[in-house]
Design a protein around this motif. Sequence first.
Motif, mmCIF file in Angstrom:
data_model
loop_
_atom_site.group_PDB
_atom_site.id
_atom_site.type_symbol
_atom_site.label_atom_id
_atom_site.label_comp_id
_atom_site.label_asym_id
_atom_site.label_seq_id
_atom_site.Cartn_x
_atom_site.Cartn_y
_atom_site.Cartn_z
ATOM 1 N N ASN A 290 58.056 36.310 22.656
ATOM 2 C CA ASN A 290 58.612 36.736 23.936
ATOM 3 C C ASN A 290 60.087 37.068 23.793
ATOM 4 O O ASN A 290 60.759 36.589 22.883
ATOM 5 C CB ASN A 290 58.432 35.643 24.991
ATOM 6 C CG ASN A 290 56.986 35.242 25.171
ATOM 7 O OD1 ASN A 290 56.646 34.083 25.041
ATOM 8 N ND2 ASN A 290 56.125 36.193 25.445
ATOM 9 N N ASP B 65 57.750 42.601 21.753
ATOM 10 C CA ASP B 65 57.767 41.468 22.685
ATOM 11 C C ASP B 65 56.537 41.513 23.584
ATOM 12 O O ASP B 65 56.141 42.566 24.060
ATOM 13 C CB ASP B 65 59.015 41.505 23.574
ATOM 14 C CG ASP B 65 60.288 41.128 22.825
ATOM 15 O OD1 ASP B 65 60.184 40.542 21.739
ATOM 16 O OD2 ASP B 65 61.371 41.421 23.353
ATOM 17 N N THR C 245 60.423 37.014 28.869
ATOM 18 C CA THR C 245 59.043 37.451 29.085
ATOM 19 C C THR C 245 58.039 36.344 28.780
ATOM 20 O O THR C 245 56.846 36.579 28.783
ATOM 21 C CB THR C 245 58.721 38.690 28.231
ATOM 22 O OG1 THR C 245 58.844 38.349 26.847
ATOM 23 C CG2 THR C 245 59.643 39.850 28.558
ATOM 24 N N GLY C 246 58.517 35.141 28.522
ATOM 25 C CA GLY C 246 57.658 33.991 28.217
ATOM 26 C C GLY C 246 58.495 32.903 27.564
ATOM 27 O O GLY C 246 59.714 33.028 27.441
ATOM 28 N N PHE D 297 54.426 39.986 27.059
ATOM 29 C CA PHE D 297 54.721 39.553 28.412
ATOM 30 C C PHE D 297 53.670 38.543 28.859
ATOM 31 O O PHE D 297 52.490 38.872 28.939
ATOM 32 C CB PHE D 297 54.702 40.764 29.362
ATOM 33 C CG PHE D 297 55.765 41.778 29.060
ATOM 34 C CD1 PHE D 297 56.938 41.795 29.793
ATOM 35 C CD2 PHE D 297 55.593 42.715 28.063
ATOM 36 C CE1 PHE D 297 57.930 42.734 29.522
ATOM 37 C CE2 PHE D 297 56.572 43.657 27.787
ATOM 38 C CZ PHE D 297 57.746 43.661 28.523
ATOM 39 N N ASP D 298 54.091 37.310 29.120
ATOM 40 C CA ASP D 298 53.176 36.284 29.610
ATOM 41 C C ASP D 298 53.084 36.379 31.129
ATOM 42 O O ASP D 298 54.110 36.418 31.819
ATOM 43 C CB ASP D 298 53.659 34.888 29.219
ATOM 44 C CG ASP D 298 53.518 34.605 27.732
ATOM 45 O OD1 ASP D 298 52.824 35.381 27.048
ATOM 46 O OD2 ASP D 298 54.095 33.610 27.265
#
Length: 68
Positions: free
Chosen positions: A20, A50, A13-14, A52-53
Amino acid sequence: MSIKQLFIDTETTGIDPKKNGLFNIGGVIVDQDNWSQEEFDLFCDVYAEDTFDLGAMEKNGFTNEQIS
């Protein structure tokens, strides 16, 4: 004896391991002639904390909803 190689790919997620998380692990096993022998594609649950980028999500093609 046949030589085999395992190639692994992950989706996260990054890129910051502190915030992440990992959500996908995939791989392929190839023999010495580069013929695919086996493939796998596993999805993992992300932790509630977590983040999210947006850049990572655009790159891997998944949405937050698909991963959650």
